[in-house]
Design an enzyme around this catalytic site. Structure first.
Site, PDB file in Angstrom:
ATOM      1  N   SER B 145      23.252 -35.248  -0.365  1.00  0.00           N
ATOM      2  CA  SER B 145      22.428 -34.297   0.382  1.00  0.00           C
ATOM      3  C   SER B 145      22.145 -34.850   1.783  1.00  0.00           C
ATOM      4  CB  SER B 145      21.143 -34.004  -0.404  1.00  0.00           C
ATOM      5  OG  SER B 145      20.513 -32.855   0.081  1.00  0.00           O
ATOM      6  N   ARG B 214       7.750 -26.517  -0.734  1.00  0.00           N
ATOM      7  CA  ARG B 214       8.485 -27.196  -1.794  1.00  0.00           C
ATOM      8  C   ARG B 214       9.013 -26.205  -2.827  1.00  0.00           C
ATOM      9  NH1 ARG B 214      11.472 -31.637  -3.244  1.00  0.00           N
ATOM     10  NH2 ARG B 214      10.973 -32.347  -5.340  1.00  0.00           N
ATOM     11  N   ASP B 315      26.511 -25.692  -6.667  1.00  0.00           N
ATOM     12  CA  ASP B 315      25.626 -25.990  -5.525  1.00  0.00           C
ATOM     13  C   ASP B 315      25.746 -24.873  -4.497  1.00  0.00           C
ATOM     14  OD1 ASP B 315      24.297 -27.014  -3.308  1.00  0.00           O
ATOM     15  OD2 ASP B 315      25.342 -28.931  -3.294  1.00  0.00           O
ATOM     16  N   HIS B 348      22.509 -27.846  -6.679  1.00  0.00           N
ATOM     17  CA  HIS B 348      22.505 -28.961  -5.724  1.00  0.00           C
ATOM     18  C   HIS B 348      21.969 -30.247  -6.346  1.00  0.00           C
ATOM     19  CE1 HIS B 348      22.356 -30.973  -1.899  1.00  0.00           C
ATOM     20  NE2 HIS B 348      21.080 -31.202  -2.029  1.00  0.00           N
TER      21      HIS B 348
END
Lengths: 367, 367
Positions: B145, B214, B315, B348
């Site tokens: 990432s 978040r 992902d 992901h």
């Protein structure tokens, strides 16, 4: 094309899926075209989450054209020279039908005293409207996105009310991801200190929270490809007219940031945050199979309507698999159903945009 | 496996891509395994947006195992019996390296006076750390990432510093959709009245805004399939132990709502909101091709490193096409590169989870 919004009060209280009832239900709606003498040419259009009854007339707050102006009108795919088109603001919304901002009967808005409603409750109110208008059977019920949920709910629960059911870019149930996106929007609204437990009417509305909710939703309405084609990593020109450059700050450097902020703040000025809470909740609760014992085909047992489902290949909010799931259930129920996945780059919002293939499907299906 | 976090101060000011410099840069890092006498067995691990240096030791705030505990340790794919593993908290973060919460030298936190930094600035600080530790050339740089962005940036800008470059679930540039999700998170934080223009240190932090940010990000880390498999439309059991049912209210009826709320509030307690602003900004600014005249292959001209790129089929944040784009550029630059798309259901977050095929790729590539 302009038709003033009309309002009527249902002649009876509206029973609700959550128990209890809404004592006084006002419905704001628009009609286009003339109802035949035998009342057989009516089409009920069902609007999406943030839509309203202003299908083909300017929005009273923004002044923008109606949300399906391109689809509805004389000689258009939903031809108002032939059909009598009705579109009603859903209950729970904020454009004239009874919702959280409406007077609860005690001189104050319902606010969070408004009952949590379901898609079926919205449709029950639509059916009340049709009863009041003396329309026993629709030529068709048509809807995209949440409007498609209403069309499916009408077909399942009031199967005698529509000859044709056209469901565009929709689903028979909200997925965990769908619920997740809605929940973060609700949390954003409820985290805004101006929300005040919903009692903000007469004061400042929780516009910041609602704007964040809208930004999140808006991303889900567009495909990644559409965002890339439209904005990519292009930088925003500065207010002084100079060419865009990274500012190494937190202004909207990228066009996509500026666009989303604009979408968020514009929406906040035209929509009620509590309505957003209630309508997203209704969508999250929607699971047509669950309503009918767990098997979706049973929702359509004995239907005589003709169905048409349309999905878009770039829609990742309600992807084609969701439409296919409904089609399989309709097949299992022995219903007449056609299904097409259209190729369009815009994502979920394709149903609102210029997709000529959709026009042809709509026109053809309505006969 | 436990290694205390160490801290050092870079011996010089750190020049920044945005102009100016950071006068005093503290780097918090952990190391695992022994550095060879010839200093040739070091692996730099680069962490993701909300990660830190606690790769394989308990997190000091949450007490949870390190974020790559399963990958790093004696006999594990990144074998600390053979390699000297270094992981440093990125600048801009909040786990010990210099960031917005650090003292600006005037006895007060930088807060929003902290400069906007880039991925390359983070890597420049890593290189400063390696210089200080006397490590001229890494056996490998590894990251998933945002960690993969750092690995690519190191390879492009300091090509002599790493023999091997392992990039997992990453991208060479942030897309419009990626930027959009980050921007809504930033707006959620900045809309929280506790944010106070960033000057909340010593008072109450903007936990609600950060939690919403978040929640949005977390949805993007998981695949739709993973959310459906994990939660579907399952209802949450009630606090009194009774079975889940729709409450017709706004409590977390669905398990996925409860999960996202938990993720959001837990994160708010361990992470600094201003750091979230700065690090997401750095990611949005990341465009390795743009840094090198517009052609990605030019970023890797003359590289002698061996590259390995790994993507996951589920992902949708940094889909396989992004890794393939990097591979094509590396091919065009004549670099040695291997590439694999792994099948894993988690989205992901697969790079952090139990994907045995990833273990084999990592172990094999590190040689």
């Amino acid at each position: 094309m302009s038709t003033a919004s009309q309002t009527l009060v249902l002649p009876h209280a509206l029973p609700l899926d959550g128990g209890g009832e809404l004592a006084r239900v006002e419905i704001a709606y628009e009609t286009y075209g003339t109802l035949d003498a035998d009342r057989s040419n009516a089409i009920l259009l069902c609007h999406a989450l943030t839509g309203d009854q202003h299908v083909a007339s300017p929005h009273p707050v923004t002044g923008k054209p109606g949300w399906w102006q391109r689809m509805v009108g004389p000689g258009k795919p939903i031809d108002t020279d032939r059909f009598h088109v009705i579109c009603a603001n859903v209950i729970g919304s904020c454009m004239g039908s009874t919702g959280p901002a409406s007077d609860a009967g005690d001189g104050n808005p319902h606010a969070m005293r408004f009952p949590v409603i379901t898609i079926r409750d919205m449709v029950r109110a639509h059916v009340g409207l049709l009863d009041t208008l003396g329309i026993a059977r629709l030529h068709a019920v048509v809807g995209g996105s949440m409007g498609g949920m209403q069309a499916l709910s009408l077909a399942a629960n009031w199967p005698e009310r529509a000859e044709r059911v056209l469901v565009i870019a929709s689903t028979s149930r909200h997925s965990a991801q769908n619920i997740g996106f809605h929940e973060l929007g609700r949390q954003a609204i409820m985290a805004d200190p101006r929300w005040q437990g919903g009692d903000y009417y007469g004061g400042e509305a929780p516009e910041n929270g609602l704007a964040v909710a809208r930004m999140a939703a808006h991303i889900t309405y567009l495909s990644e490809e559409a965002l890339t084609a439209k904005f990519g990593r292009n930088l925003q020109d500065r207010p002084d007219g100079s060419k865009g450059a990274k500012t190494f700050g937190f202004d909207a450097d990228f066009q996509v940031e500026s666009y989303l902020r604009y979408q968020g703040s514009g929406f906040s000025r035209r929509f009620d945050a509590n309505s957003y809470l209630y309508i997203t909740r209704a969508m999250d609760y929607f699971d047509l199979a669950e309503e009918h014992g767990g098997r979706l085909a049973d929702a359509f047992a004995g239907t005589t309507a003709r169905f048409c489902l349309v999905s878009f290949d770039s829609d990742w909010l309600y992807p084609t698999a969701e439409s296919r799931h409904v089609v399989h259930a309709l097949n299992a129920a022995g219903a007449a159903v056609s299904f097409v996945e259209l190729s369009a780059p815009h994502g979920h919002d394709s149903f609102l945009l210029d997709v000529p293939a959709l026009d042809r499907v709509v026109e053809g299906f309505l006969g």
